[in-house]
Write an enzyme that holds these catalytic residues in place. Structure first.
Site: not given
Length: 687
Positions: A46, A376, A406, A436, A565
């Site tokens: 991350n 993705r 990305r 998206h 989150r």
């Protein structure tokens, strides 16, 4: 509304405190020991992405000479860089201490991670043989002293910086070298087991152990090796050459990313001062770069792949994904969807329903067209296989594939070329917007004419991530919804035409305004003394416009519950600003990825799932799709799963102005929401 000193939490700082929650998982005794080691890897991974993207963006603002206060929540960009570096140094030091503790606990379980200096004679022979057989053929070693130009270091790689003190060197010049840690070899080398004891050596130490076999041509009196790594700006700079295809432009930008400006330099804090000075000078490390002393090992994202060693007792028990109640694996899926809507909630439900839907559509002679968005895909994608299969069966298949997803650009380019070769009609996004949305639409020729079927999701159509990401997918034959879904696909091809929607919530044109209207209705109800509440579950919340709207609702008396989150720029619980807003974050075994919006509407609740978080990019710069839920059973199911998550008191952290990630503990009965959600669906099947 009372204007407080701090109306928003800075996005970058909030992100760092989200990653702190990930780091907390590596300490939590409720998490199995090997999983705790893997959470250290997630924390590091991350952080790498944060520096490539967010830190790099702030650095660009600084270098442009701007302060950036308007986009950084009132903070100056230069001050923010300093603050980020300070927090990261503290977190890195803590993660290093946690790693030592976890390694100590592994030893109590007879799992030992050895350094190159701790090997016995048998292990030395094994490591030397392993080095010559596996490692040496892949080593890239560069002697630095005589190079006119310092080599470009990859931001995905880790290096050993080697210093040799040469015997009888008249100039007393040390020799320096770089060894790139090979990426094609597992970072953790499992040594032969001895009795009931497992032994591991990290690849870096295999190389350290064999340094004398690498530099045999140098007569040195001492040699040392310390790890370094560099992180580069990962923003894509897409050129305007009209002669290039979009695929060529993205490919070129991804290639250029490999030599993007450095934004972070991490080094072993025990490295010699002269070696560190030599490297920083040669690499032109600047004041705006984050220079961070670290431990012996970097690229700890590799710890996500820490070996299981057959120790199932030290890992999470694998759950068996459940079937959707009333939707068996036998028979036609489309026939069942024609009768009613169904909700898939992965990973609690099996992802196979998405695959079954596409495979059935590919083979069904009555299905004429398939349209789908791709953001993705899995590395080996059954989704792509089903779409190619459909083309081979004479279907007209249209795929809108987002080449600017990305860090998945290269994979998506590969799939785009493969799909195009097979005859799939490809659409490469919308100029100025990322696509998206997670949508699929098929058209089937039936007795009454063309009938549409489709699904709308909060997450990617990716069978790999579906095992660890929580996401909702609605399967529906609702004609009005699917007619509007077809309008979205029309927009991809005729972007000048802006459609109107009665059911769907579509970015960039309507998401913000529609949600504002829904909030306004709750404000109106609260002011009229009616029941008024808002319950939202998202990944991230950074839009100041939407934050201000929730502050307004809070001041009107609307009760607001947020489950966020990741990043949350809203500050809950501030008198006169947000006293009616509570917010928590759940970080646990699965990655919470759902986007769910529940509005009380005076007892007739309105519920939506969406691909969009409330971030400026999702609201204004992407094509996103939110979908209303009309089926009463599914509405109740979504309310139930929200409540289970809201009641979590083992993995829920309270989001507050303090940003201390305090665990919520408001009950004598422990509730771990992800485990309870699985039980909820088990009970539904057995009821």
């Amino acid at each position: 509304m009372i204007k407080t000193k701090n109306q928003y939490i800075n996005r970058e700082i909030s992100w760092l405190w989200f990653n702190e929650r990930v780091l907390q998982e590596s300490v939590d005794k409720n998490v199995p020991l090997i999983e705790r080691m893997r959470f250290l890897g997630i924390f590091s991974n991350n952080l790498d992405e944060f520096f490539k993207v967010r830190y790099a963006t702030v650095k660009r603002i600084v270098e442009s000479g701007k302060k950036g206060k308007s986009v950084l929540g009132g903070e100056k960009a230069k001050d923010l860089l300093d603050e980020i570096t300070k927090i990261v140094i503290e977190q890195q030091a803590r993660s290093q201490a946690i790693l030592g503790d976890v390694e100590g606990e592994l030893e109590t379980e007879n799992i030992f991670i050895l350094r190159d200096t701790e090997l016995n004679e048998g292990q030395k022979l094994f490591v030397k043989d392993y080095f010559f057989q596996k490692v040496n053929p892949q080593l890239m070693t560069i002697i630095l002293n005589d190079l006119r130009r310092f080599p470009t270091l990859k931001d995905t790689a880790a290096y050993l910086a080697v210093k040799m003190v040469i015997n009888d060197d008249e100039d007393h010049e040390n020799r320096y070298a770089l060894i790139e840690i090979p990426k094609g070899i597992n970072r953790f080398v499992v040594l032969p087991k001895v009795g009931n004891k497992d032994y591991i050596i990290i690849l870096d130490d295999v190389i350290r152990f064999c340094l004398n076999h690498i530099f045999t041509m140098f007569d040195y009196k001492s040699i040392s090796a310390h790890m370094i790594k560099i992180t580069r700006d990962a923003e894509l700079d897409i050129d305007n050459d009209l002669s290039k295809s979009f695929i060529e432009k993205i490919s070129s930008s991804v290639e250029h990313r490999k030599i993007g400006d450095p934004v972070r330099f991490v080094y072993d804090k025990n490295i010699e001062k002269d070696t560190l000075h030599f490297l920083k000078e040669k690499m032109n490390i600047e004041d705006t770069d984050s220079v961070i002393p670290g431990g012996r090992y970097h690229n700890r994202r590799d710890y996500m792949g820490f070996p299981s060693l057959g120790r199932s007792d030290l890992q999470y028990k694998k759950i068996t994904p459940l079937p959707i109640m009333g939707l068996g694996k036998e028979g036609s899926l489309l026939e069942r969807i024609a009768e009613k809507d169904y909700l898939q909630y992965t990973p609690y439900h099996t992802f196979s329903y998405v695959l079954k839907f596409l495979k059935e559509a590919a083979l069904d002679p009555k299905v004429k067209t398939i349209k789908v968005t791709v953001y993705r895909l899995a590395n080996v994608s059954q989704v792509a296989t089903a779409l190619i299969n459909a083309v081979k069966n004479g279907k007209q298949v249209t795929v809108q594939i987002e080449l600017q997803a990305r860090f998945d650009e290269q994979a998506n380019i590969m799939y785009a070329e493969q799909l195009q070769e097979e005859g799939v009609n490809l659409i490469f996004g919308v100029p100025g917007l990322k696509v998206h949305s997670k949508i699929c639409l098929i058209e089937r020729e039936e007795d009454e004419g063309i009938k549409r079927y489709g699904f709308i999701s909060t997450g990617n159509f990716n069978e790999s991530t579906a095992r660890i990401y929580t996401d909702y997918t609605l399967f529906t034959a609702h004609e009005a919804i699917l007619k509007e879904l077809n309008k979205v696909f029309d927009f991809f091809e005729t972007t000048y035409k802006i459609n109107k929607y009665k059911h769907l919530i579509v970015s960039p044109h309507y998401t913000k305004s529609t949600f504002i209207k829904l909030i306004d209705k709750e404000i109106e109800n609260a002011l009229d003394g009616k029941e008024a509440f808002i319950k939202i579950k998202m990944n991230s919340f950074t839009s100041y416009k939407m934050i201000d709207k929730l502050y307004e609702a809070s001041n009107a008396g609307v009760k607001i519950q947020l489950i966020i989150r990741g990043v949350c720029c809203l500050i809950p619980g501030i008198p006169g600003q947000s006293e009616n807003i509570e917010a928590i974050s759940v970080v646990d075994k699965f990655l919470e990825h759902t986007r769910l919006f529940i509005f009380g509407n005076n007892g007739d609740s309105k519920i939506y799932i969406s691909s969009a978080d409330w971030m400026t990019r999702n609201l204004d710069h992407r094509v996103e799709v939110g979908c209303p839920i009309y089926d009463e059973d599914i509405k109740n199911e979504l309310k139930d799963t929200f409540e289970i998550c809201w009641k979590d008191n083992l993995k829920a952290r309270i989001l507050s102005e303090k940003q201390d990630n305090a665990y919520r503990n408001n009950s004598n009965t422990p509730i771990r929401s992800q485990f309870e959600t699985y039980k909820y669906y088990q009970q539904k099947l057995n009821s």
